[in-house]
Design an enzyme around this catalytic site. Sequence first.
Site, PDB file in Angstrom:
ATOM      1  N   HIS A   1       0.822  -1.217   0.000  1.00 55.51           N
ATOM      2  CA  HIS A   1       0.000   0.000   0.000  1.00 55.51           C
ATOM      3  C   HIS A   1       0.850   1.258   0.000  1.00 55.51           C
ATOM      4  O   HIS A   1       0.344   2.333   0.343  1.00 55.51           O
ATOM      5  CB  HIS A   1      -0.894   0.055   1.243  1.00 55.51           C
TER       6      HIS A   1
ATOM      7  N   LYS B   1     -11.436  13.158   3.449  1.00 57.63           N
ATOM      8  CA  LYS B   1     -10.422  12.097   3.536  1.00 57.63           C
ATOM      9  C   LYS B   1      -9.464  12.499   4.647  1.00 57.63           C
ATOM     10  O   LYS B   1      -9.595  13.595   5.196  1.00 57.63           O
ATOM     11  CB  LYS B   1      -9.663  11.962   2.210  1.00 57.63           C
ATOM     12  N   ARG B   2      -8.513  11.636   5.011  1.00 60.52           N
ATOM     13  CA  ARG B   2      -7.514  12.034   5.993  1.00 60.52           C
ATOM     14  C   ARG B   2      -6.872  13.351   5.571  1.00 60.52           C
ATOM     15  O   ARG B   2      -6.702  13.615   4.377  1.00 60.52           O
ATOM     16  CB  ARG B   2      -6.410  10.968   6.087  1.00 60.52           C
TER      17      ARG B   2
ATOM     18  N   LYS C   1      -2.311  14.943   0.179  1.00 63.91           N
ATOM     19  CA  LYS C   1      -3.674  14.964  -0.381  1.00 63.91           C
ATOM     20  C   LYS C   1      -4.084  16.388  -0.762  1.00 63.91           C
ATOM     21  O   LYS C   1      -5.104  16.594  -1.411  1.00 63.91           O
ATOM     22  CB  LYS C   1      -4.660  14.342   0.614  1.00 63.91           C
TER      23      LYS C   1
ATOM     24  N   THR D   1     -10.086   5.284  -2.639  1.00 60.41           N
ATOM     25  CA  THR D   1     -11.359   4.581  -2.823  1.00 60.41           C
ATOM     26  C   THR D   1     -12.529   5.545  -2.697  1.00 60.41           C
ATOM     27  O   THR D   1     -13.615   5.249  -3.178  1.00 60.41           O
ATOM     28  CB  THR D   1     -11.534   3.439  -1.798  1.00 60.41           C
TER      29      THR D   1
ATOM     30  N   LYS E   1     -16.460   5.901  -4.545  1.00 60.84           N
ATOM     31  CA  LYS E   1     -17.752   6.097  -3.879  1.00 60.84           C
ATOM     32  C   LYS E   1     -18.443   7.345  -4.412  1.00 60.84           C
ATOM     33  O   LYS E   1     -19.658   7.348  -4.619  1.00 60.84           O
ATOM     34  CB  LYS E   1     -17.545   6.225  -2.369  1.00 60.84           C
TER      35      LYS E   1
END
Length: 829
Positions: A370, A561-562, A567, A669, A673
């Site tokens: 990962h 998200k985190r 990000k 992911t 969604k």
Amino acid sequence: MNASLSKKFATENNPTKSEIETLQRAIFDNLFHIQGKSPAIATKNDFYMAVAYTVRDHLLQNWLNTIQTNFKENVKIVCYLSAEFLVGPHLSNNLINLDIENSIYKAVKESGLDIQELIDTEKEPGLGSGGLGRLAACYMDSLSSLEIPAIGYGIRYEFGIFNQKIRDGWQVEITDKWLQQGNPWEVARPEASVTVNFGGHTEPYTDEYGVYRVRWVPEYVVKGIPYDTPVLGYKVNIINTLRLWKSEACESFDFQRFDLGDYYEAVNSKVNLENISAVLYPNDEPIQGKKLRLQQQYFFVSCSLQDMIRTHLGKNPNLDNFHEQWAAQMNDTHPAVGVAELMRLLVDIHHYEWDQAWKIVQNTFSYTNHSLLPEALEKWPLSVFIQLLPRIVEIIYEINQRFLERVHIKFLGNTEKLSNLSLIDESGAKYVRMANLACVGSHTINSVSSLHSKLLKETVLRDFYELFPEKFINVTNGVTPRRWIVQSNPRLTQLIKEKIGDDWIKRLDKLQKLEDFIDDSSFRHQWRIVKRAVKQDLADYIQINGGIQVDPTSLFDVQVKRIHESKRQHLNILHIITLYNRLKHDPNLDIVPRTFIFSGKAAPGYFMAKRIIKLITSVGDVVNNDPEIGNNLKVIFLPNYNVSLGQRVYPAADLSEQIATAGKEVSGTSNMKFSLNGALTIGTFDGTNAEIQEAVAKENFFLFGLTSSEVSKVKSQQYVPRHYYEKNEELRGVIDLISSGFFSYGDCDLFKPIIDNLLYDDPYLLLADYQSYIDCQEKVDEAYKNQDYWSRMSILNVARMGKFSSDRSIQEYCDHIWNAKPITIELQS
Ligand SMILES: *Cc1c(COP(=O)(O)O)cnc(C)c1O
């Protein structure tokens, strides 16, 4: 009761009056016998528990049937080993999977209760921090839905991921006491406890046959108690198990201290041992040197392997065929110590010869990578390893020596290869490299997106790829449509069912049939009405929970998200301030009104991430209260991002922000969604964004920014972020406004760490990608202005999401990695 649910139930078969009465009686029986309450004094939680127990009673028989089938020979069981399972709330999910939502809803309603309220009462188990834990949960759902016998093995953390509150715009962490009110979904199985060694030393000895052996004399022994939770599939009989281990002290162990009268010391050390399963460490927290984390890893993996072996020996004479009946998947390297542990169990306890044991081990394990960041690869100081797991270290050394002999022959003594591949990092202080152990001990190594597959082979696992290319495959991640559309978006589910039936719930590629209706303008109109209603639901939630009114006709631009620099939530903020500046210069500017929605937790020790949260909330405070801006821009930060909140937010999004620096997000992911719920994506060419773009076609995806190879190139050519600042006037205006203290009541220091980082380092290339992002956002505006065209793109996104079902991922794991087949569970009553 919300309208969407009542609408949905109205279309389903009607349960008989006596069925409903039976359920009602069961609920009140459980309230009385388990909660010890009469309706008059019961709390909402008591009623929730009573309903949950009633649902659980309904599934027990199938659960037991599945367990009994697993005890038959020749059933191959998939064991998904994961330090995290972010399962989300159970009640609503189980109602859908059991197909009894209609009857339970009616029974609850006729008892004068509100099912939605009870569903919302459930505290979700926060046994994961983000995507990795959620992936494990989606995979468990799909394993059951595909009727593959499986056990999820992990840790029953007493305190899951912290609850996030926002105070003065800052994140505050609150302990997550998810077990405080009781957990109706788990069953403790103390009779199936196992013990795990820690510390001490090893002793060689010769057994009765004259064979040299080693025994581990531990300093202390911990008991692992399994807690089982049923994992249902969609309308199938099989019910798999999530088995989570709780640590306890072995009562007998410290008797010596009790005898010496050292009662308090004995109790103290008991408490310490129980701490092993006490708290979840977020997956993005710096882990190096956290001894407790290595203890957690060894603890749950040892418990799980012993459990598998015990079950195996219950139905087989020996362990020779262990790998034929068990497939153990390591979700990242957290369970990698299992490679050495299974060797120990086979060699030391069950007296297998090394070579035969090694063959069993390699044929049992497979490993999902990962990470692409070398610094994020797990490694443990050798000294910690020796102190905690002396016997395991010896075994790792033995594995390493035999492995390096092969490497030596293959690469003709290339010492660089040897030192890269070694299980021990000897470049300075010595470390055990968990990814190397996982690679050597597995028959298959998989990446989680095509792009990740390519980069993995070029970077962090390059040498392993060169050594055994045949071990590498890609299995692109997926998400379960049961939770991520059927449960979370009943309105859209209903509309889709009306058009194309419901076989897509198990065969997501059938969504393709929606394309037949793309030219039907009344369908596009209905599509917009549904989205609008779902946005209104979220607007209501925001109003109730944050006191801010947002306009459901504005574009909902969402990044949840985190919180992490890679990000790039702060790139999103640069865009917001750009729009703010434009509107301040020209209040009549024609822009698409937007509501920016953020949510996410920062690791407690991550300074920059926490400051980014403060930046988001501070910009929100200014923008939301500026009368000149009005409804043109709103910036919302929803506290405590978790599965329940995700279920509210994904369905309501128009635009999904997937803007990580290319090459940093191995998969993602949430992008799936969002798309599945009809949002369009603005994103970099990264992780599964690339595959989503390919699936939905370029014209239905807003792509921007540097590619991963361009990122590497920019970085190798002495990137000077300040040049972008100097050359780009609009960017300069944005940065200067933050620096001036405009968003911090004149405090110029508050955001200085963020600004300095961007101007002088900018490791995630925000400034290099800024203009491309802004330009792309203008294209989003243009597209959104044509609502009918936007609906077309939205429908196509949903219609083309078939590939991203976790059912497809799990089928690939079964076919290419586990060699696992479905079983049939006979219905009994
Ligand atoms: C899906 C999901 C994630 C993963 O989100 P990414 O944006 O892919 O990182 C994290 N947390 C929760 C609660 C989720 O549901």
